[in-house]
Design a protein around this motif. Structure first.
Motif, mmCIF file in Angstrom:
data_model
loop_
_atom_site.group_PDB
_atom_site.id
_atom_site.type_symbol
_atom_site.label_atom_id
_atom_site.label_comp_id
_atom_site.label_asym_id
_atom_site.label_seq_id
_atom_site.Cartn_x
_atom_site.Cartn_y
_atom_site.Cartn_z
ATOM 1 N N TRP A 104 -26.421 15.864 -13.884
ATOM 2 C CA TRP A 104 -26.131 15.746 -15.319
ATOM 3 C C TRP A 104 -24.617 15.788 -15.543
ATOM 4 O O TRP A 104 -24.066 14.986 -16.292
ATOM 5 C CB TRP A 104 -26.875 16.850 -16.072
ATOM 6 N N ASN A 105 -23.908 16.695 -14.849
ATOM 7 C CA ASN A 105 -22.453 16.758 -14.974
ATOM 8 C C ASN A 105 -21.805 15.451 -14.552
ATOM 9 O O ASN A 105 -20.892 14.947 -15.207
ATOM 10 C CB ASN A 105 -21.884 17.887 -14.098
ATOM 11 N N PHE A 108 -22.384 12.864 -17.071
ATOM 12 C CA PHE A 108 -21.566 13.113 -18.257
ATOM 13 C C PHE A 108 -20.144 12.609 -18.041
ATOM 14 O O PHE A 108 -19.587 11.906 -18.882
ATOM 15 C CB PHE A 108 -21.545 14.624 -18.562
ATOM 16 N N MET A 112 -18.450 9.608 -20.044
ATOM 17 C CA MET A 112 -17.251 9.802 -20.828
ATOM 18 C C MET A 112 -16.155 8.829 -20.375
ATOM 19 O O MET A 112 -15.451 8.231 -21.197
ATOM 20 C CB MET A 112 -16.788 11.244 -20.656
ATOM 21 N N THR A 180 -21.792 25.313 -21.653
ATOM 22 C CA THR A 180 -20.578 24.853 -22.327
ATOM 23 C C THR A 180 -20.938 23.952 -23.510
ATOM 24 O O THR A 180 -21.746 23.039 -23.383
ATOM 25 C CB THR A 180 -19.696 24.070 -21.348
ATOM 26 N N GLU A 181 -20.327 24.246 -24.689
ATOM 27 C CA GLU A 181 -20.572 23.425 -25.884
ATOM 28 C C GLU A 181 -20.017 22.017 -25.670
ATOM 29 O O GLU A 181 -19.077 21.831 -24.905
ATOM 30 C CB GLU A 181 -19.849 24.038 -27.097
ATOM 31 N N LEU A 182 -20.578 21.048 -26.394
ATOM 32 C CA LEU A 182 -20.167 19.661 -26.200
ATOM 33 C C LEU A 182 -18.668 19.475 -26.422
ATOM 34 O O LEU A 182 -17.976 18.855 -25.616
ATOM 35 C CB LEU A 182 -20.961 18.745 -27.139
ATOM 36 N N ARG A 185 -16.774 20.881 -23.634
ATOM 37 C CA ARG A 185 -17.033 20.092 -22.447
ATOM 38 C C ARG A 185 -16.131 18.856 -22.443
ATOM 39 O O ARG A 185 -15.510 18.528 -21.429
ATOM 40 C CB ARG A 185 -18.510 19.686 -22.453
ATOM 41 N N ILE A 186 -16.042 18.211 -23.604
ATOM 42 C CA ILE A 186 -15.192 17.017 -23.693
ATOM 43 C C ILE A 186 -13.741 17.404 -23.442
ATOM 44 O O ILE A 186 -13.018 16.739 -22.687
ATOM 45 C CB ILE A 186 -15.356 16.354 -25.073
#
Lengths: 323, 525
Positions: A104-105, A108, A112, A180-182, A185-186
């Motif tokens: 998933w990481n 992501f 991104m 970690t919140e989105l 995370r960004i």
């Protein structure tokens, strides 16, 4: 049946066959790795008895063909088996439990990067084709070629130096976790995503530019020009639809790379992705994890290529009726 | 108010910097001197609080909580965070009470009784008793164990609980150093469950409760209010950051407070940062070049001595370790270990002595091969080339053979007559000698069998009189130095860097990270 649906099904079938062949290749090539899990975990402290105890518990004494059938049978039912490491009485560490959060990481980070890099590369490519041989065109080409020419870790270090040490804009460690919140995370993933963007933009941008320029010499573009279509409309409405096929192929190739090949960036930013997991699993000979990672990587390539082919076909129906 | 009184107030946290400086100026000091004195006093007093963040160069996603599999310093440090050991090692390399309050041996030193500290509780509230200790030790013994510590526990014949607070070890032969064995980092005390060791829960008696264990990524733990000893941090987290530049960046940008293994090539740049402190401790680890004493020409003592004098060890330390180490003297016992001596004459670079011994062996010149590979230690090929250069002046031609790194330990080490190797060292003289220099040792990589040495080894092991024991070990180190096949090139240092916000006392040298004790002994100034 609609011809596109038929093509998709055909390709999916072929993809499954490829995956099967890949699974055989993975499994048999792993047999050639020197040493096994027991010797690599125990290192210098390995004694014949402890190694034998490990092999008994892990079932490494079975013949290879039996182990393959057991493994592939499990995979067909969605069970990738359990990892060799971290076992205890009555408890096993499922391979998917290990890979899941990291995959998933990785997705992501890839997503991104793609969100930044793909539109950027397309815009740069199209504008470079529009103003080709201008100062702008040369500047874009020179910059992107420079960033792709440096090794990833070097680009990463430069970004860390500038954006994390000199000006503390972004953190240099991207050690995200499930909770970690989105937004965080960004923010934390910004530097690795930027690094990867710099690394992949050149390839996509150059292909966009080349594909469009190639078409600009065709008679139908000349016709469009003669009938008075503006320069930008010639490219966007007339040239681009025919240029999609090669561009999408390059995009798919780069996206696949983002999923399977970014271990160096993961290491520099301490990002818990699937690449580091696979490297560690190979070093310690944690075979079930290596096999699962390799299969997932193969599936990624197959699916992204399928996607690229479908986009090419949809944008260029001539490909549906090969002569 | 005098300065001493003020200092004690600062130590107790009852006086701030501003008051301290004002009063010290009144007492005749300059502002700067007062400020320095304040910092030194405040730093010297441990105080509670803070979140320690460290980044270490080891760690793998395949690590596990099973202590038998711990092989790197990321999981290895776990033993000192949620867990405790029977015996701790203090800064002078002596065993100190851990979960065992005291211990005593029988006259033959083959029976050891450890008395457990009373009323110690695990994080889940269970009270520690002798059965937990027995399970923690037995996890590494027996035919089915997969533990890396199995071989060091082979000396144990039986371990059993005697009541709730006593554990009895029966050994197959006398060992005066046994308390060191149970301090090994593979042997933390964990709770027993149905007679087996329950390692998967992360439950221990240590100063911190394990909050998160993410193999190869991070270890996080929060203060255990119920801990029997002292620890200062409220929270600790240890990241695994294998890339050295990333580690240094994290320290420089303040993301972490402590890193190990900084890049020695750029350490002078790191030193320029005024907020950082670099620590350097000579450990037990040493780089060696073992000669097979049963094979020609190494079966001749004078040839061995000629080679020992033909190596410029000062140069090796300067060029291979970039100065972060000390030259060896063909004694594998680090100077910080009890009973260590520095045998005379020192084996330094001396072409005349080398030629003298060569002549004594009846030779004018000598041609030998040495096998080297980066697997032995980083820089070992370069070290071999430097050795070959320095030996030329002694009429010795050393031919460097580059071996493959893969399989070096199984195909080259103990197979080729002369090769490069590495020992991480052992905490006691006996342990090191038993591992690598006893005649029957599995890893006797010089195949050296000296009757007097072996006789002393056995009698020293069971000798409780410290003076006599010291004399025996001194004689053994001299024999090994003069006659042995081991060429100890250099000892390497543990180099670490931390923010000046962190403070610590004397450092342990048995193992990196202050012997693993930094999490419980260090504090934020």
């Amino acid at each position: 049946m609609h011809p596109i649906v038929r093509t998709v099904l055909q390709r999916l079938g072929l993809g499954l066959l490829t995956l099967f062949v890949v699974s055989v290749i993975i499994f048999s090539s792993l047999q050639f790795l020197p040493g096994d899990f027991a010797t690599s975990v125990l290192g210098q402290a390995a004694t014949p008895e402890t190694v034998a105890a490990f092999r008994r518990e892990l079932g490494l004494n079975e013949p290879a063909i039996t182990r393959y059938i057991q493994w592939i049978g499990g995979v067909l039912q969605g069970d990738f088996g359990s990892s060799f490491s971290g076992r205890s009485q009555g408890r096993e560490r499922e391979v998917m439990e290990l890979i899941g959060p990291r995959l998933w990481n990785t997705l992501f980070l890839a997503g991104m990067t793609a969100i930044i890099a793909v539109p950027l590369a397309l815009t740069l490519g199209i504008t470079a084709a529009l103003y080709r041989n201008s100062f702008y065109d040369r500047a874009v080409n020179a910059t992107t070629l420079t960033t792709i020419s440096f090794p990833e870790f070097f680009v990463a270090y430069i970004l860390i130096l500038v954006l994390a040490t000199l000006w503390k804009v972004f953190p240099s460690l991207a050690n995200v976790r499930e909770s970690t919140e989105l937004a965080d995370r960004i923010y934390m993933t910004a530097l690795p995503a930027l690094t990867l963007t710099l690394v992949i933009v050149a390839h996509m941008m150059r292909m966009t530019r080349a594909a469009i320029i190639n078409l600009l010499a065709s008679p139908y573009i000349e016709m469009a020009r003669l009938k008075g279509v503006s320069k930008s409309n010639v490219i966007i409405k007339h040239a681009l639809p025919n240029a999609w096929a090669p561009i999408v192929n390059v995009i798919a190739f780069n996206l696949a790379y983002l999923v399977v090949g970014v271990v160096v960036v993961e290491v520099v930013f301490v990002y818990p992705g699937v690449g580091q997991l696979m490297v560690d699993a190979v070093t310690t000979r944690d075979i079930p994890v290596v096999q699962a990672c390799a299969l997932i990587f193969a599936a990624t390539y197959i699916l992204l290529n399928l996607f690229a082919d479908i986009v090419s076909i949809v944008t260029n129906p001539r490909l549906l009726h090969p002569r | 108010m005098d300065i001493d009184k003020m200092k004690s107030l600062v130590s107790a946290g009852k006086m701030g910097r501003r008051d301290f400086i004002q009063l010290s100026v009144a007492a005749g000091l300059t502002v700067a001197a007062g400020d320095n004195l304040f910092s030194a006093t405040a730093r010297a007093t441990p105080k509670k609080g803070g979140h320690l963040k460290s980044a270490v160069g080891h760690g793998s996603t395949t690590d596990s909580l099973d202590p038998g599999t711990w092989e790197n310093s990321h999981v290895g440090d776990l033993g000192y965070i949620p867990y405790d050991y029977l015996v701790e090692i203090d800064t002078k390399n002596s065993p100190a009470p851990g979960l065992a309050e005291s211990w005593e041996a029988s006259a033959e030193v083959d029976r050891w009784v450890f008395k457990l500290r009373k009323g110690v509780e695990f994080h889940d509230g269970k009270t520690l008793d002798a059965e937990d200790v027995v399970a923690s030790i037995n996890h590494h013994r027996g035919p089915d164990t997969k533990s890396a510590a199995k071989s060091i526990l082979e000396i144990i014949q039986d371990v059993k609980a005697n009541g709730k607070d006593e554990v009895v070890f029966e050994l197959s032969s006398g060992s005066a150093d046994f308390p060191f064995v149970v301090s090994d980092y593979h042997l933390p005390i964990m709770p027993a469950k149905d007679g087996k060791l329950d390692w998967a829960s992360g439950n221990g008696t240590g100063p911190f409760k394990l909050e998160r264990f993410d193999p190869g990524v991070t270890i996080e733990a929060k203060r255990n209010e119920n801990y029997y000893g002292t620890a200062y941090f409220d929270e600790v987290s240890m990241l695994s950051v294998s890339d050295v530049v990333a580690r240094q960046n994290a320290l420089n940008s303040g993301n972490v407070d402590y890193i190990d293994r900084p890049d020695l090539k750029t350490i002078s740049l790191l030193k320029r940062n005024p907020g950082l402190e670099i620590d350097q401790v000579t450990g037990f680890g040493h780089y060696v070049a073992p000669m097979n004493t049963t094979m020609a020409p190494f079966d001749n003592k004078d040839v061995r001595l000629a080679l020992k004098y033909a190596i410029n060890r000062e140069e090796l330390v300067k060029k291979i370790l970039l100065g972060f180490g000390s030259p060896g003297n063909d004694n594998p016992i680090s100077q910080s270990i009890k009973y260590a001596i520095d045998p005379e004459p020192r084996h330094a670079y001396d072409p005349d002595k080398s030629k003298f011994h060569l002549k004594k062996a009846g030779l004018d010149s000598l041609k030998v091969d040495i096998s080297a590979s980066e697997a032995a230690f980083a820089g070992s090929l370069d070290a071999a080339v430097l050795m070959s250069e320095s030996a030329k002046a002694c009429n010795i031609d050393i031919n460097v053979i580059r071996e493959a790194s893969d399989g070096y330990w199984s195909n080259v080490w103990m197979k080729k007559p002369w090769c490069m190797s590495f020992w991480s060292g052992r905490p006691t003289t006996d342990w090191m000698f038993t591992t690598a220099y006893a005649a029957e040792a599995k890893w006797n990589d010089t195949f050296w069998k000296n009757p007097r040495f072996n006789e002393l080894l056995v009698s020293a092991r069971a000798e409780l009189n410290e003076t006599k024991r010291g004399e025996m070990y001194a004689e053994m180190q001299n024999i090994l130095h003069d006659d042995g096949g081991i060429m100890v090139l250099m000892f390497n240092d543990f180099v670490t860097a931390h923010s000046k916000k962190l403070a610590h006392g004397d450092l342990n040298s048995n193992y990196d990270h202050d012997g693993g004790y930094m999490y419980r002994r260090w504090w934020f100034a």
